[in-house]
Design a protein around this motif. Structure first.
Motif, PDB file in Angstrom:
ATOM      1  N   MET A 243       0.903  -5.793  -2.212  1.00 46.06           N
ATOM      2  CA  MET A 243       1.045  -5.518  -0.780  1.00 46.06           C
ATOM      3  C   MET A 243      -0.331  -5.636  -0.132  1.00 46.06           C
ATOM      4  O   MET A 243      -1.365  -5.551  -0.804  1.00 46.06           O
ATOM      5  N   GLN A 264      10.172  -1.061  -8.724  1.00 49.53           N
ATOM      6  CA  GLN A 264      10.161  -2.301  -7.952  1.00 49.53           C
ATOM      7  C   GLN A 264      10.760  -3.453  -8.751  1.00 49.53           C
ATOM      8  O   GLN A 264      10.662  -3.496  -9.979  1.00 49.53           O
ATOM      9  N   SER A 297      14.842   0.277  -7.387  1.00 54.02           N
ATOM     10  CA  SER A 297      15.204   0.655  -6.017  1.00 54.02           C
ATOM     11  C   SER A 297      14.521  -0.256  -4.999  1.00 54.02           C
ATOM     12  O   SER A 297      14.976  -0.426  -3.884  1.00 54.02           O
ATOM     13  N   ASN A 298      13.363  -0.822  -5.398  1.00 56.24           N
ATOM     14  CA  ASN A 298      12.667  -1.857  -4.620  1.00 56.24           C
ATOM     15  C   ASN A 298      12.305  -1.428  -3.206  1.00 56.24           C
ATOM     16  O   ASN A 298      12.322  -2.216  -2.271  1.00 56.24           O
ATOM     17  N   GLU A 299      11.950  -0.155  -3.044  1.00 64.50           N
ATOM     18  CA  GLU A 299      11.640   0.356  -1.704  1.00 64.50           C
ATOM     19  C   GLU A 299      10.152   0.288  -1.376  1.00 64.50           C
ATOM     20  O   GLU A 299       9.737   0.693  -0.292  1.00 64.50           O
ATOM     21  N   ARG A 301       7.663  -1.833  -0.467  1.00 64.51           N
ATOM     22  CA  ARG A 301       7.065  -2.407   0.736  1.00 64.51           C
ATOM     23  C   ARG A 301       7.567  -1.722   1.999  1.00 64.51           C
ATOM     24  O   ARG A 301       6.792  -1.480   2.927  1.00 64.51           O
ATOM     25  N   ASN A 302       8.854  -1.413   2.029  1.00 69.10           N
ATOM     26  CA  ASN A 302       9.377  -0.714   3.207  1.00 69.10           C
ATOM     27  C   ASN A 302       8.768   0.679   3.331  1.00 69.10           C
ATOM     28  O   ASN A 302       8.460   1.138   4.440  1.00 69.10           O
ATOM     29  N   LEU A 303       8.600   1.350   2.198  1.00 69.65           N
ATOM     30  CA  LEU A 303       8.015   2.687   2.214  1.00 69.65           C
ATOM     31  C   LEU A 303       6.568   2.625   2.685  1.00 69.65           C
ATOM     32  O   LEU A 303       6.134   3.452   3.500  1.00 69.65           O
ATOM     33  N   SER A 305       5.227   0.316   4.627  1.00 74.03           N
ATOM     34  CA  SER A 305       5.230   0.007   6.064  1.00 74.03           C
ATOM     35  C   SER A 305       5.566   1.238   6.891  1.00 74.03           C
ATOM     36  O   SER A 305       4.965   1.488   7.942  1.00 74.03           O
ATOM     37  N   PHE A 306       6.517   2.043   6.405  1.00 73.97           N
ATOM     38  CA  PHE A 306       6.902   3.248   7.133  1.00 73.97           C
ATOM     39  C   PHE A 306       5.756   4.245   7.195  1.00 73.97           C
ATOM     40  O   PHE A 306       5.425   4.794   8.252  1.00 73.97           O
TER      41      PHE A 306
END
Length: 525
Positions: A243, A264, A297-299, A301-303, A305-306
């Motif tokens: 990232m 991931q 769960s692959n979260e 990058r979204n996590l 960004s959040f």
């Protein structure tokens, strides 16, 4: 069953490279290593001795000096790939990694993952229509010839670029190639790698073209794979989890990221912090563990960004990273040249640049116009540089991809010195003690606004003792701070007296130190 030949490009920390290779080959996979020729030969020799009898480890036939954005990175990769193809005839996949990469899945999981889908994994989007390049050069990377390195030869790099542009010296992209761009961390099947090598043997024009493109490691393999392999056999993604921050710098992973990384949908991750000892130990055991119970769960990058998105004005729930992260890096070394006469320090640093490969920056905390790379705005003003000093320095270490960095400071910057010396990194200070004539001190008073061109001689004579005392006081403050690794050279000392402190400061031999100390007109005003 899949058998992976890892292609490892590395340039530092031989012990870590040895451990990484041992971990990746422990269950039957292979590795081909290119160790940057800029790195000390002793480290390379130690790695070779360690794996002299290991048939699962081979080395690129040539070591070359690599530079960010240069063709040399692609050439080093090709040398390592050629060695792997020859040494490991049973390898089914070739996986590109760096010394900062570590497995986040077991070998059993990785082999099954690759067996389940007979495809190549490489991120590649259309160079012109995709949004991979956010800022800076785009088409100019291709249509002009780039012979110099933008990071280490900035002035001549841009002189060459603007000269070609002014004279209209453009070139055409090979007509049968659709230029693609993407991450350099790919995993390709054996037949794809062999097809690339066969193509390059027949098409020297392709090598000639990419040899003078800018940042070809993001376009070379990405373009050739699309040229040779049907789209149905390509997965437009990397298997390495990485990232980037808002500043365009890679996110670094630490000890508390273990569970996040394992969740991931990737096989490897980069960058793992050198300080994350526990994380590296746990991931090191993982590859040979035989585990197959990963819950993806692959979260990630979204996590990320959040969480970073909440760090905007009015939505903060935690201190900024530069307020909480307090270290430049335990294994990094910051070299500080402190001198009241900026031109003297700049002459010395110019000689250091000429004689060593240590990235060096002039008075970045004292001089607004100091040339700095674009780091997302944190570098734009002296006030920002001071306020986020450690974040700025960490980003500069990352930008130059180095563990040693040299900067200049005014002797008045005692607060900065104290801050850096309190860090966990190694800090060395070389103070340059100069002689100050009345004429120089008067000029200094005018430069800092204590006097003007119309200030009378009598007023200047009254100011001189105070100004001279301030200069002496700054030096005394530095001495009274009792900094470790504090060395001095003096204008009044002989060359022979100044050689040992320079040699110790830079960790170089006396011959190199002599060349630096004998810089012509070093102390001239």
């Amino acid at each position: 069953m899949a058998k992976i030949a890892f292609i490892l490009l590395c340039h530092k920390d031989p012990d870590a490279i040895i451990l990484q290779a041992q971990q990746l080959t422990a269950v039957g996979d292979c590795i081909s290593i290119h160790y940057d020729a800029r790195a000390p030969k002793e480290g390379y020799d130690r790695i070779r001795r360690e794996f002299a009898d290991n048939p699962n480890v081979t080395f690129a036939r040539r070591r070359i000096k690599c530079g960010w954005g240069e063709w040399s990175l692609v050439q080093a990769t090709l040398y390592a790939v050629e060695a792997a193809v020859k040494a490991f005839p049973r390898a089914t996949h070739f996986y590109m990694v760096s010394g900062d990469c570590m497995a986040i899945k077991s070998a059993a999981y990785a082999h099954r993952f690759l067996d389940d889908d007979d495809v190549d994994y490489i991120e590649s989007v259309d160079f012109f229509e995709g949004d991979w390049i956010k800022t800076g050069m785009k088409e100019e990377r291709l249509i002009y010839r780039h012979f110099f390195n933008e990071r280490t030869q900035k002035r001549i790099f841009y002189w060459s670029f603007w000269t070609q542009r002014k004279l209209g010296l453009t070139r055409a992209v090979p007509s049968d190639l659709q230029i693609m761009i993407g991450s350099q961390w790919w995993c390709l099947r054996r037949r794809t790698i062999e097809a690339i090598l066969d193509l390059l043997a027949k098409r020297r024009d392709i090598v000639r073209f990419f040899r003078t493109t800018w940042i070809p490691d993001e376009t070379f393999f990405q373009t050739l794979v699309r040229h040779l392999v049907p789209e149905s056999e390509i997965r437009n993604r990397t298997l390495t989890f990485l990232m980037f921050t808002d500043y365009g710098m890679p996110v670094t992973f630490y000890n508390d990221h273990f569970d996040l990384l394992l969740g991931q949908d990737f096989l490897f991750a980069r960058k793992i912090s050198p300080d994350a000892k526990e994380l590296k130990k746990r991931l090191g055991r993982l590859y040979a563990s035989g585990r197959d119970d990963f819950k993806v769960s692959n979260e990630g990058r979204n996590l990320f960004s959040f969480l970073t998105g909440r760090g905007r004005i009015g939505r903060r729930f935690a201190p900024r990273f530069w307020e909480t992260e307090t270290s430049l890096g335990r294994e990094r070394e910051l070299l500080i040249v402190a001198c009241k006469k900026w031109h003297v320090a700049k002459r010395l640093v110019g000689s250091i640049k000429h004689s060593t490969n240590i990235p060096s920056i002039d008075y970045l905390f004292n001089e607004e116009s100091t040339a700095l790379p674009d780091l997302g705005g944190i570098q734009t003003t002296i006030a920002k540089r001071h306020r986020h000093r450690r974040a700025l320095m960490r980003m500069l270490f990352d930008y130059y991809e180095t563990d040693r960095l040299l900067i200049c400071l005014d002797t008045a910057s005692i607060d900065l010195m104290q801050d850096f010396f309190s860090d966990r990194s190694t800090v060395r200070l070389l103070e340059i003690e100069c002689e100050f004539s009345d004429e120089y001190l008067i000029g200094h008073a005018q430069r800092v606004g204590l006097a003007g061109e119309m200030t009378g001689r009598e007023t200047l004579q009254q100011l001189l003792p105070t100004i001279r005392y301030d200069v002496v006081f700054e030096s005394d403050q530095i001495r009274d701070a009792h900094f470790a690794n504090h060395l001095r050279i003096r204008q009044t000392a002989s060359v022979e007296e100044n050689i040992p402190p320079v040699s110790e400061f830079l960790s170089v031999g006396e011959d190199v130190a002599r060349t630096i100390v004998e810089t012509p007109y070093l102390f001239s005003d």
